[in-house]
Design an enzyme around this catalytic site. Sequence first.
Site, mmCIF file in Angstrom:
data_model
loop_
_atom_site.group_PDB
_atom_site.id
_atom_site.type_symbol
_atom_site.label_atom_id
_atom_site.label_comp_id
_atom_site.label_asym_id
_atom_site.label_seq_id
_atom_site.Cartn_x
_atom_site.Cartn_y
_atom_site.Cartn_z
ATOM 1 N N SER A 17 0.853 -1.203 0.000
ATOM 2 C CA SER A 17 0.000 0.000 0.000
ATOM 3 C C SER A 17 0.881 1.243 0.000
ATOM 4 C CB SER A 17 -0.902 0.013 1.247
ATOM 5 O OG SER A 17 -1.526 1.287 1.353
ATOM 6 N N MET A 46 -9.103 8.067 -0.001
ATOM 7 C CA MET A 46 -9.932 8.402 1.155
ATOM 8 C C MET A 46 -10.566 9.788 0.961
ATOM 9 S SD MET A 46 -7.348 7.161 4.151
ATOM 10 C CE MET A 46 -6.692 5.497 4.143
ATOM 11 N N HIS A 76 -8.377 1.137 -4.070
ATOM 12 C CA HIS A 76 -9.338 0.898 -2.985
ATOM 13 C C HIS A 76 -10.045 2.222 -2.678
ATOM 14 C CE1 HIS A 76 -9.745 -0.190 1.592
ATOM 15 N NE2 HIS A 76 -10.916 -0.094 0.985
ATOM 16 N N MET A 78 -12.266 4.346 -0.603
ATOM 17 C CA MET A 78 -12.941 4.499 0.682
ATOM 18 C C MET A 78 -13.730 5.812 0.602
ATOM 19 S SD MET A 78 -9.820 3.153 3.047
ATOM 20 C CE MET A 78 -8.630 3.390 1.720
ATOM 21 N N MET A 147 -11.652 -6.050 5.240
ATOM 22 C CA MET A 147 -10.798 -5.148 6.008
ATOM 23 C C MET A 147 -10.464 -5.788 7.344
ATOM 24 S SD MET A 147 -10.193 -2.587 4.107
ATOM 25 C CE MET A 147 -9.351 -1.599 5.337
ATOM 26 N N GLY A 186 -4.933 -4.284 6.226
ATOM 27 C CA GLY A 186 -4.895 -3.576 7.509
ATOM 28 C C GLY A 186 -4.180 -4.393 8.570
ATOM 29 N N GLY A 207 1.034 -2.258 4.129
ATOM 30 C CA GLY A 207 1.563 -0.896 4.042
ATOM 31 C C GLY A 207 2.767 -0.767 4.957
HETATM 32 C C1 DX5 Z 1 -6.501 1.561 5.650
HETATM 33 C C2 DX5 Z 1 -6.068 1.170 4.242
HETATM 34 C C3 DX5 Z 1 -5.041 0.083 4.250
HETATM 35 C C4 DX5 Z 1 -3.780 0.523 4.952
HETATM 36 C C5 DX5 Z 1 -2.897 -0.657 5.188
HETATM 37 O O1 DX5 Z 1 -7.666 2.313 5.571
HETATM 38 O O2 DX5 Z 1 -7.177 0.692 3.506
HETATM 39 O O3 DX5 Z 1 -4.717 -0.307 2.910
HETATM 40 O O4 DX5 Z 1 -3.113 1.474 4.156
HETATM 41 O O5 DX5 Z 1 -1.840 -0.190 5.897
HETATM 42 P P1 DX5 Z 1 -1.135 -1.067 7.019
HETATM 43 O O6 DX5 Z 1 -0.608 -2.290 6.285
HETATM 44 O O7 DX5 Z 1 -0.070 -0.171 7.526
HETATM 45 O O8 DX5 Z 1 -2.185 -1.411 8.026
HETATM 46 ZN ZN ZN Z 2 -6.658 -0.327 1.404
#
Ligand code: DX5
Ligand code: ZN
Length: 225
Positions: A17, A46, A76, A78, A147, A186, A207
Amino acid sequence: MTTSANISPFAPKLAPSILAANHANLREGLDKILGLPIEWLHLDIMDGHFVPNLSFGPKTIADLRPMAPDLFFDTHLMLSRPDLMIDAFADAGSNQITVHVEPFYPILETLREIRGKGLKAGLALNPGTPLERVFPFLEEIDLLLLMTVQPGFGGQSFRHDVLDKIKAAHEIREQQNLPFRIEVDGGVDSDTATLCAAAGADSFVCGTAFFKADNLENFRRNIEG
Ligand code: DX5
Ligand code: ZN
């Protein structure tokens, strides 16, 4: 993770990510990915409304696209109204667009619009959303995103309570012979990825764990085998 943990019919895929990279120099984060045999890039969009955070938009994706022509852009959304931005993220160069089931908008039409553009369609559920909410759409998707944190921020702790949902989704996929990938997103690292793979997940968004790894290729190999 050992590949023996993987019970999915799909080969395991790591999707770093870019949210977790340095946004003052995304090229640096992208180069870490391009230097490895990684095929997917996870792009977290986001809106500050569906989730209490803002990230980046179509122009960032359009600027990243020519730098990584062979990467599969796993976008993705959101967003409270992802249906209003499918064109923008498709035109920017997404290969897959995942929308959430929670907001109120024409979900079925949106999934069909994504596929109608020749892209893969994904449907995402937050940890607290029952799996039943996606039952009407399982024939319309190429990916189910479960998630494993409440969306909005990277660096959160993995929610082990989602493992049962992953198992249930895998069982339904097997029973109905449905060809969707199961992605987790996540708090996913080598250890939690192993738990998710044993439950049926095959696509792993990482991420923080990816960008903080001491050895990126070892990290990738742990996930993808
Ligand atoms: C959170 C995102 C995830 C996040 C993952 O809202 O959708 O993709 O960036 O990050 P890590 O791996 O650090 O939890
Ligand atoms: Zn994501």
